[in-house]
Design a protein around this motif. Structure first.
Motif: not given
Length: 201
Positions: A162-167, A169-187
């Motif tokens: 996404w950083e190379k081509n903003n067109a 799709p990136c789940v970190w932009n569309t579902h940041f909260g879910e990805m952040a929760r998943k990250t801390v649960i994984r740890r």
């Protein structure tokens, strides 16, 4: 051998819908498609879009100098919670975002506690935390400041693309909260008791 025919047909139907809707998934190697769908059966999750327990995610990989697209099964944070509780490692797992202005206190030592009083005054996330309630009632917690979440986001192939081509799709932009929760649960899972079924996690 991994599941019954009804479940197999249903999961294949969900997978085909996903492949047909996403050109990147559709271009993925046949072997990776097969492995991803088999992994659904192996871990006991579902691709049912209503339940939002797992997703098929395309990833590019360099093979013999050429890039190929492979599809991977990725559990959502809700899927991770289901796996952890199904294996009996914890009775309950939850994660929350802490926004700027919230009252937040982490207490460690022999008695672990999180005190979080949301103020809902800001949309700026400053922390993410997860709590696992173990079988004996004790709690295991993990807290990640936003800079640690963003470091992990920066290593994501989806975010790099996404950083190379903003067109793209990136789940970190569309579902940041879910990805952040998943990250801390994984740890957090690294510190949980391991059961006989832990290989599913």
């Amino acid at each position: 051998e991994l599941t019954n025919k009804k479940t197999f047909d249903k999961e294949c139907s969900y997978a085909m819908q996903l492949f047909n809707k996403n050109e990147y998934l559709n271009k993925s190697t046949p072997e990776s498609k097969l492995i991803a769908v088999l992994n659904v059966a192996n871990v006991g999750l579902t691709l049912n879009p209503v339940l939002k327990l797992a997703y098929l995610v395309p990833r590019s990989r360099k093979v013999n100098g050429n890039y190929v697209i492979e599809v991977c099964l990725e559990p959502s944070y809700q899927g991770l919670v289901k796996l952890i509780t199904d294996t009996g490692s914890a009775k309950n797992v939850y994660a929350h975002l802490v926004y700027k202005g919230d009252d937040f206190q982490e207490i460690l030592g022999t008695s672990v506690e999180i005190i979080h009083k949301p103020k809902r005054e800001s949309k700026e996330v400053v922390l993410v935390y997860a709590v696992a309630v173990l079988q004996d009632g004790s709690k295991q917690v993990d807290v990640m400041p936003i800079n640690e979440i963003n470091e992990i986001r920066g290593m994501s192939e989806s975010y790099k693309s996404w950083e190379k081509n903003n067109a793209l799709p990136c789940v970190w932009n569309t579902h940041f909260g879910e990805m952040a929760r998943k990250t801390v649960i994984r740890r957090l899972t690294k510190y949980l008791p391991k059961t006989n079924q832990w290989d599913k996690v």
